[in-house]
Scaffold this motif. Structure first.
Motif, PDB file in Angstrom:
ATOM      1  N   ILE A   8     -12.467   7.545 -23.434  1.00 43.57           N
ATOM      2  CA  ILE A   8     -11.404   8.557 -23.503  1.00 43.57           C
ATOM      3  C   ILE A   8     -11.045   9.079 -22.119  1.00 43.57           C
ATOM      4  N   ALA A   9     -11.988   9.651 -21.417  1.00 47.09           N
ATOM      5  CA  ALA A   9     -11.645  10.333 -20.187  1.00 47.09           C
ATOM      6  C   ALA A   9     -11.114   9.378 -19.145  1.00 47.09           C
ATOM      7  N   ALA A  14      -5.790   8.893 -17.442  1.00 42.69           N
ATOM      8  CA  ALA A  14      -5.975  10.143 -18.154  1.00 42.69           C
ATOM      9  C   ALA A  14      -5.522  11.270 -17.250  1.00 42.69           C
ATOM     10  N   VAL A  15      -4.252  11.207 -16.861  1.00 41.15           N
ATOM     11  CA  VAL A  15      -3.634  12.232 -16.028  1.00 41.15           C
ATOM     12  C   VAL A  15      -2.295  12.571 -16.627  1.00 41.15           C
ATOM     13  N   LEU A  16      -1.855  13.751 -16.360  1.00 42.89           N
ATOM     14  CA  LEU A  16      -0.590  14.178 -16.918  1.00 42.89           C
ATOM     15  C   LEU A  16       0.564  13.669 -16.077  1.00 42.89           C
ATOM     16  N   ALA A  17       1.759  13.762 -16.671  1.00 41.22           N
ATOM     17  CA  ALA A  17       2.932  13.223 -16.001  1.00 41.22           C
ATOM     18  C   ALA A  17       3.236  13.973 -14.712  1.00 41.22           C
ATOM     19  N   ARG A  18       2.972  15.275 -14.699  1.00 42.03           N
ATOM     20  CA  ARG A  18       3.286  16.038 -13.506  1.00 42.03           C
ATOM     21  C   ARG A  18       1.993  16.509 -12.871  1.00 42.03           C
ATOM     22  N   PRO A  19       1.823  16.325 -11.544  1.00 39.27           N
ATOM     23  CA  PRO A  19       0.580  16.691 -10.887  1.00 39.27           C
ATOM     24  C   PRO A  19       0.202  18.139 -11.107  1.00 39.27           C
ATOM     25  N   ASP A  20       1.173  19.026 -11.193  1.00 44.94           N
ATOM     26  CA  ASP A  20       0.839  20.439 -11.341  1.00 44.94           C
ATOM     27  C   ASP A  20       0.223  20.748 -12.689  1.00 44.94           C
ATOM     28  N   LEU A  21       0.332  19.795 -13.647  1.00 48.65           N
ATOM     29  CA  LEU A  21      -0.234  20.045 -14.973  1.00 48.65           C
ATOM     30  C   LEU A  21      -1.548  19.311 -15.163  1.00 48.65           C
ATOM     31  N   GLY A  78       1.278   8.026 -23.787  1.00 48.34           N
ATOM     32  CA  GLY A  78       0.437   8.546 -24.851  1.00 48.34           C
ATOM     33  C   GLY A  78      -1.020   8.855 -24.568  1.00 48.34           C
ATOM     34  N   PRO A  79      -1.771   7.971 -23.897  1.00 50.16           N
ATOM     35  CA  PRO A  79      -3.207   8.222 -23.747  1.00 50.16           C
ATOM     36  C   PRO A  79      -3.569   9.570 -23.125  1.00 50.16           C
ATOM     37  N   PRO A  80      -2.957   9.988 -22.004  1.00 52.95           N
ATOM     38  CA  PRO A  80      -3.322  11.310 -21.482  1.00 52.95           C
ATOM     39  C   PRO A  80      -2.915  12.453 -22.400  1.00 52.95           C
ATOM     40  N   LEU A  81      -1.839  12.250 -23.168  1.00 51.64           N
ATOM     41  CA  LEU A  81      -1.430  13.269 -24.133  1.00 51.64           C
ATOM     42  C   LEU A  81      -2.510  13.456 -25.189  1.00 51.64           C
ATOM     43  N   LEU A  82      -3.052  12.351 -25.684  1.00 45.89           N
ATOM     44  CA  LEU A  82      -4.083  12.462 -26.721  1.00 45.89           C
ATOM     45  C   LEU A  82      -5.396  13.002 -26.166  1.00 45.89           C
ATOM     46  N   GLU A  83      -5.680  12.732 -24.899  1.00 48.18           N
ATOM     47  CA  GLU A  83      -6.867  13.352 -24.306  1.00 48.18           C
ATOM     48  C   GLU A  83      -6.699  14.861 -24.253  1.00 48.18           C
ATOM     49  N   ALA A  84      -5.480  15.329 -23.975  1.00 49.11           N
ATOM     50  CA  ALA A  84      -5.222  16.774 -23.979  1.00 49.11           C
ATOM     51  C   ALA A  84      -5.392  17.357 -25.376  1.00 49.11           C
ATOM     52  N   ILE A  85      -4.949  16.624 -26.395  1.00 53.76           N
ATOM     53  CA  ILE A  85      -5.165  17.073 -27.776  1.00 53.76           C
ATOM     54  C   ILE A  85      -6.661  17.104 -28.080  1.00 53.76           C
ATOM     55  N   ASN A  86      -7.374  16.097 -27.636  1.00 49.17           N
ATOM     56  CA  ASN A  86      -8.812  16.019 -27.893  1.00 49.17           C
ATOM     57  C   ASN A  86      -9.565  17.223 -27.336  1.00 49.17           C
ATOM     58  N   VAL A  87      -9.252  17.608 -26.104  1.00 52.08           N
ATOM     59  CA  VAL A  87      -9.990  18.716 -25.495  1.00 52.08           C
ATOM     60  C   VAL A  87      -9.429  20.073 -25.875  1.00 52.08           C
ATOM     61  N   GLY A  88      -8.294  20.094 -26.605  1.00 52.88           N
ATOM     62  CA  GLY A  88      -7.764  21.354 -27.096  1.00 52.88           C
ATOM     63  C   GLY A  88      -6.802  22.055 -26.165  1.00 52.88           C
ATOM     64  N   SER A  89      -6.290  21.366 -25.135  1.00 54.34           N
ATOM     65  CA  SER A  89      -5.299  22.012 -24.269  1.00 54.34           C
ATOM     66  C   SER A  89      -3.882  21.780 -24.782  1.00 54.34           C
ATOM     67  N   VAL A  90      -3.739  20.900 -25.762  1.00 54.02           N
ATOM     68  CA  VAL A  90      -2.487  20.693 -26.487  1.00 54.02           C
ATOM     69  C   VAL A  90      -2.856  20.623 -27.970  1.00 54.02           C
ATOM     70  N   ASP A  91      -1.989  21.140 -28.828  1.00 53.78           N
ATOM     71  CA  ASP A  91      -2.287  21.194 -30.258  1.00 53.78           C
ATOM     72  C   ASP A  91      -1.593  20.108 -31.080  1.00 53.78           C
ATOM     73  N   TYR A  92      -0.459  19.620 -30.577  1.00 58.40           N
ATOM     74  CA  TYR A  92       0.383  18.724 -31.383  1.00 58.40           C
ATOM     75  C   TYR A  92       1.187  17.860 -30.418  1.00 58.40           C
ATOM     76  N   GLY A  93       1.309  16.566 -30.742  1.00 64.58           N
ATOM     77  CA  GLY A  93       2.082  15.702 -29.863  1.00 64.58           C
ATOM     78  C   GLY A  93       2.457  14.401 -30.533  1.00 64.58           C
TER      79      GLY A  93
END
Length: 326
Positions: A8-9, A14-21, A78-93
């Motif tokens: 997963i990690a 496993a990085v977001l689209a924008r560096p600031d995020l 998709g993969p970094p989005l789902l990692e964010a869902i996994n750790v709870g920093s995003v709820d839905y995607g």
């Protein structure tokens, strides 16, 4: 042996689209307070129903009276989005077919909550200027770029299967979309498997050819997913979101020219590219039925057969039942 934290990690980017995020969003974890949530965090990409909903503000209008505020976080794939869902920093995607397979194999805390059944015409295998390749069989021995654990990964494998080529007969070049585009334009790839809107932008560049689209190779369904804890604790909120997205999808199906304008304004990508992409996009949002689940299980089995996920998974184990209301 493939370890869960590596699967997963360290999944493709496993990085977001924008560096600031990037790390702050993943580092702030987690679980919403118990009881009615005060914020619902959406992970979206640069296309699809969720982005249209964002531009129209429909989820804010639906959830506001319920005391829920909305936050939007953009991801490149998709993969970094789902990692964010996994750790709870995003709820839905929302993602394509393959990211949830890798996430489930790594025991990520997510659930399928809705589906978009699609024909696959919004993805393609592209050839750079000057390429002599004519058929899928010509990919043997070539360098093929795609985003690892993305829908393009699955389409690449399915295309090789159709041509009777072994996975070991190509040189896979896993790259995030922006990096793959650069490599493709610089001649570092013999072929590039990619989805819209990247596909729509690239296909009209001088000399670029389409070797094959996903249609006839793989169905390429898309999915909406929720953090497992959030979804189970707030089924009414997830249902409300799904209902609004289903309405947006119906509007999109009937107003494709308007959709192209909305997406062009949201992304800065040329209107002509969006007009091509939107015309071949399926938008219908619905509960997951047996047909979609059977297709998704085939995707999971394909990756397991090649040893790209460590264990066979059962897709139906992580499906949340959306009870539609007439």
């Amino acid at each position: 042996m493939i370890k869960r934290r590596h699967l997963i990690a360290a999944l493709p980017g496993a990085v977001l689209a924008r560096p600031d995020l990037a790390s702050p969003a993943l580092a702030q974890s987690s679980s919403q307070p118990k009881g009615k949530p005060r914020e619902l965090r959406f992970g979206y990409q640069r296309s699809g129903t969720l982005l249209i909903a964002k531009q129209h503000g429909v989820l804010e209008k639906r959830l506001g009276p319920l005391g829920v505020t909305v936050k939007w976080v953009e991801f490149s794939f998709g993969p970094p989005l789902l990692e964010a869902i996994n750790v709870g920093s995003v709820d839905y995607g929302t993602t394509g077919d393959t990211p949830p397979i890798f996430a489930q194999a790594a025991r990520a805390k997510l659930l399928y909550v809705a589906a978009v059944e699609a024909a696959g015409s919004g993805s393609a295998i592209l050839l750079p200027p000057g390429s002599s390749l004519q058929t899928l069989a010509d990919l043997k021995g070539k360098r093929v770029g795609f985003a690892r654990a993305s829908a393009a990964h699955n389409l690449t494998i399915a295309a090789l299967e159709k041509a009777g080529i072994a996975w070991s007969d190509i040189t896979p070049v896993p790259l995030a979309p922006a990096d793959a585009r650069t490599a493709f334009e610089n001649g570092a790839l013999d072929a590039w498997t990619i989805w819209d809107p990247y596909f729509a932008v690239a296909e009209t560049r001088p000399g670029v050819r389409i070797l094959a689209t996903g249609r006839g190779i793989a169905k390429q369904n898309a999915f909406f997913l929720g953090n497992a804890d959030y979804t189970r604790a707030n089924p009414d909120i997830i249902t409300a979101v799904n209902e609004e997205l289903a309405k947006v999808a119906l509007w999109a199906e009937a107003n494709r020219n308007a959709v192209a304008k909305v997406l062009a304004e949201a992304t800065g990508i040329e209107l002509a590219a969006w007009q091509r992409a939107v015309q071949r996009t399926d938008y219908r949002v619905a509960p997951l039925d047996d047909r979609v689940l059977d297709e998704q299980q085939k995707v999971a089995d394909r990756f397991h057969k090649l040893g790209l996920i460590p264990n066979r998974i059962a897709v139906r184990d992580i499906v949340w039942k959306w009870e539609t209301r007439s």
